[in-house]
Design an enzyme around this catalytic site. Structure first.
Site, short mmCIF file in Angstrom:
data_model
loop_
_atom_site.label_atom_id
_atom_site.label_comp_id
_atom_site.label_asym_id
_atom_site.label_seq_id
_atom_site.Cartn_x
_atom_site.Cartn_y
_atom_site.Cartn_z
N HIS A 90 -14.49 -0.87 2.31
CA HIS A 90 -14.49 -1.52 3.62
C HIS A 90 -14.26 -0.54 4.77
CE1 HIS A 90 -14.45 -4.86 0.93
NE2 HIS A 90 -14.45 -5.76 1.89
N ASP A 97 -14.32 -10.08 9.79
CA ASP A 97 -12.85 -10.05 9.71
C ASP A 97 -12.23 -9.54 11.01
OD1 ASP A 97 -12.28 -11.22 7.32
OD2 ASP A 97 -12.15 -9.37 6.17
N PHE A 129 -6.16 0.08 5.51
CA PHE A 129 -4.80 0.11 4.97
C PHE A 129 -4.52 1.45 4.27
CE2 PHE A 129 -6.12 -4.50 4.44
CZ PHE A 129 -5.66 -4.85 5.70
N GLU A 173 0.82 -1.22 0.00
CA GLU A 173 0.00 0.00 0.00
C GLU A 173 0.85 1.26 0.00
OE1 GLU A 173 -0.22 -2.54 2.12
OE2 GLU A 173 -2.08 -3.51 1.49
N ARG A 202 -18.22 -2.27 2.57
CA ARG A 202 -18.44 -3.64 2.12
C ARG A 202 -19.94 -3.89 1.94
NH1 ARG A 202 -17.81 -9.32 5.29
NH2 ARG A 202 -19.98 -8.82 5.62
C1 LIG Z 1 -1.58 -4.78 4.73
C2 LIG Z 1 -2.63 -5.63 4.14
N1 LIG Z 1 -3.02 -5.40 2.87
C3 LIG Z 1 -3.99 -6.14 2.31
C4 LIG Z 1 -4.60 -7.14 3.03
C5 LIG Z 1 -5.74 -7.95 2.42
N2 LIG Z 1 -5.31 -9.30 2.18
C6 LIG Z 1 -5.59 -10.32 3.01
S1 LIG Z 1 -4.96 -11.78 2.52
C7 LIG Z 1 -4.29 -11.10 1.14
C8 LIG Z 1 -3.54 -11.94 0.16
C9 LIG Z 1 -2.45 -12.69 0.85
O1 LIG Z 1 -1.79 -13.54 -0.04
P1 LIG Z 1 -0.69 -14.51 0.53
O2 LIG Z 1 0.22 -13.74 1.42
O3 LIG Z 1 -0.07 -15.19 -0.61
O4 LIG Z 1 -1.52 -15.48 1.47
P2 LIG Z 1 -2.07 -16.94 1.17
O5 LIG Z 1 -1.95 -17.22 -0.28
O6 LIG Z 1 -1.20 -17.86 1.96
O7 LIG Z 1 -3.46 -16.98 1.66
C10 LIG Z 1 -4.58 -9.72 1.08
C11 LIG Z 1 -4.17 -8.81 0.01
C12 LIG Z 1 -4.17 -7.35 4.35
N3 LIG Z 1 -4.73 -8.27 5.15
N4 LIG Z 1 -3.18 -6.60 4.87
#
Ligand SMILES: Cc1ncc(C[n+]2csc(CCOP(=O)(O)OP(=O)(O)O)c2C)c(N)n1
Ligand SMILES: [Mg+2]
Lengths: 277, 326
Positions: free
Chosen positions: B109, B117, B83, B58, B167
């Protein structure tokens, strides 16, 4: 729950926890199956074999600490904590509900066995470094395990922390990369390329051990090998499959954050009970 | 006025972005791996060359958007409100706001209706965090119609801006074509005993509260204050004069958001009026269903009704009021 080195027993436990994850997410109706299932074999090896920990003495500095930096995979840790005896298994059915001890993302103030709060990605490794530095100051030999998602390592803070771990020679930090290839919007390589992953971590001063994150003996060996690496942090670079163990969820981006329907629950349970036998 | 149909603000954002993309080749869009959730995916599909998924980064996204604006583009940057406001605060401050760059941050959101969440994902401080930014306009649209209009106005108006969507779907209060004006609140209902100044989802809750208050014989004004900054002080002081009792209502901490903005205006001006804030008073919430959380944390009809009674009780007597103005 006592520890075991038995591969078959650990595989059986992982399967049981997969069932817990699916059931808990079906009941809650929201949450993250994909990244919970890709992580669960490694969590099983940690909680039921290699990690030194015990409910009731979580502040004991001789115990290891696990940090789920990719906090959305909380159901996987909750399943492992329940089976380890941190709280009664019946709590799993209250995931994400009002007054539950199980928040949508790991929340240290409400869940026994959860040491730090995560959910906003990218912060876990820095906290792991902090704990690891304190352990060294206190002359304790316990370790800190920190699991990160592959999408998560796009956060700049991860790389700031990676420098810190190496700079302070934190050989008591074990990073675990759940490299399932997917994030929310699709495949990591389409969204923001990560490769060459191993070279990047090595260039940042880390020892890198590459494994299949669903092969129990490789997981155990890597955790043992990490113990032998001195004066630098170790990254266990685990190749995994998002949604592993539930065929229709495997490698499908949608199941990052989509919970199983009634019918999908039945299909998943059929598959998981079959593979448990 | 209230038609009770619920429509999604983020859908309205995504659809308006696509229209803007067709009208203006300088509109570009950035996201941080949440394009499906924020609805920038609609733009991404139509204009892949002008869409940049920065990944889960971000801070990088905000400063990249700043660079695009320096070079004459009109970047819309989206992620979850928690974020956009928290994770990248310094980047928004220094890269975007200090230079008054033409970056449009549209955060989905917002608020507590993120629900299950849990507290890490609830955005209950974003308005406070964004309101203290230099040069930044802060907008909380009330429904899908106002969102679409506000997004258009943002694209046409130079300068850094933050808009919060949600949301959940919100009740539609406005007829299609209703025009949003930056810095202008709208009186949806007038009244002389108490004025409820609300934003976002809480406006429709305020209208319901007003109905009940009217039944109890309390003449209640309801204002949609969709721009939090710059705040419409003229309107606030006008209703302060007519009612002497103000209730603010927002899906946000009672610290630093709409309630604070209104109180600041009232405190430093005549006429004197009581201000009672409705919003989240607890330090942190928990996981739960959006509706349940709104009830549990006091962002509901009964809290507004209670606050209205309290504001009226606090109202100074006219004699006292004139005495205190010396
Ligand atoms: C700082 C932040 N930005 C965005 C999100 C939203 N978010 C939650 S999970 C995710 C994707 C995560 O992907 P990955 O790290 O590969 O996890 P996995 O595939 O193991 O579920 C995002 C963008 C978040 N939780 N925190
Ligand atoms: Mg991943």
């Amino acid at each position: 729950m006592s520890k075991t080195n038995d591969i078959e027993e650990l595989t059986r436990i992982a399967n049981e926890l997969r069932i817990d994850i699916i059931e808990m997410l079906h009941k809650s109706g929201s949450g993250h199956p994909g990244g919970s299932l890709s992580a669960i074999d490694i969590l099983t090896a940690l909680y039921f074999s290699r990690m030194s920990h015990s409910p009731g003495s979580t502040n004991d500095s001789d115990h290891d600490i696990f940090i789920l930096s990719k906090g959305h995979a909380a159901p996987a840790v909750y399943a492992a904590l329940a089976k380890s005896g941190y709280f009664d298994k019946s709590h799993l059915g209250t995931l994400r509900q009002i007054d539950s001890i199980l928040s949508g993302h790991p929340y240290s103030q409400s869940t026994p066995g959860i040491e730090v709060t995560t959910g906003s990605l990218g912060q876990g490794l820095s906290m792991a470094n902090g704990i690891a530095i304190a352990r060294k100051l206190d002359r304790r030999s316990s370790r800190v395990f920190c699991m990160m998602g592959d999408g998560e390592i796009q956060e700049g803070q991860i790389w700031e922390a990676a420098m810190t771990s190496a700079h302070y020679k934190l050989d008591n930090v074990v990073g675990i990369l759940d490299n399932n290839g997917l994030q929310i919007d699709g495949f990591c390589h389409d969204i923001m390329s990560l490769e060459p992953i191993g070279d990047k971590w090595r260039a940042f001063g880390w020892e890198v051990i590459e494994i299949n994150g669903h092969d129990m003996s490789q997981i155990l060996d890597s955790l043992d090998e990490a113990l032998t690496i001195k004066y630098k942090p170790t990254l266990i670079w685990a190749h995994t499959v998002k949604g592993k163990g539930v065929s229709f969820m495997e490698n499908v981006a949608k199941y990052h954050g989509t919970t199983p329907t009634d019918e999908e629950l039945q299909r998943a349970l059929l598959e998981l009970t079959a593979s448990g036998n | 006025m209230s038609k009770k149909e619920n429509l999604s603000l983020r859908d309205a954002y995504g659809e308006t972005l696509v229209e803007l993309g067709g009208e203006n080749p300088h509109v570009v869009v950035l996201d941080a791996d949440l394009s499906g959730s924020t609805r920038t995916s609609k733009f991404a599909k139509k204009f892949p060359d002008r869409f940049f998924n920065i990944g889960i980064a971000e801070a990088d996204m905000m400063s990249t958007a700043a660079g695009l604006a320096v070079a004459g583009k009109i970047p819309f940057a989206s992620t979850f409100a928690v974020f956009a406001s928290g994770r990248a605060w310094d980047q928004v401050r220094q890269s975007i706001c200090f230079s008054k760059l033409n970056v449009k941050i549209v955060a989905s959101h917002g608020g507590i209706t993120v629900g299950e969440d849990g507290p890490t994902h609830h955005a209950m401080e974003d308005l406070a965090l964004m309101r203290v930014m230099p040069n930044l306009t802060v907008i909380v649209p009330v429904d899908a119609v106002e969102t679409a209009s506000a997004i258009r106005v943002m694209a046409q108006t130079n300068g850094p801006m933050y808009l919060r969507t949600a949301r959940e779907k919100f009740p539609v209060l406005y007829d299609k074509g209703e025009k949003f004006n930056i810095g202008k609140g709208k009186e949806l209902k007038n009244g002389s005993d108490v004025a409820i100044i609300a934003c976002g989802l809480m406006v429709s809750v305020a209208l319901e509260a007003a109905e009940q208050l009217e039944q109890d014989g309390i003449s209640t004004a309801v204002i949609n204050m969709s721009t939090i900054k710059p705040i419409d002080s003229e309107l606030i002081l006008r209703v302060a004069a007519t009612t002497g009792s103000i209730v603010t209502a927002e899906e946000h901490s009672i610290v630093g958001g709409l309630g604070s903005a209104v109180a600041e205006v009232v405190c430093e001006n005549e006429p004197v009026a009581a201000v009672v804030r409705v919003g989240m008073k607890a330090q942190l919430a928990q996981s739960g269903k959006p509706k349940e959380l709104l009830e549990l944390y006091g962002m509901n009809k009964s809290s507004i009704v209670g606050a209205a009674h309290r504001a009226i009780a606090l109202k100074r007597e006219p004699a006292h009021k004139s005495g205190s103005s010396s």
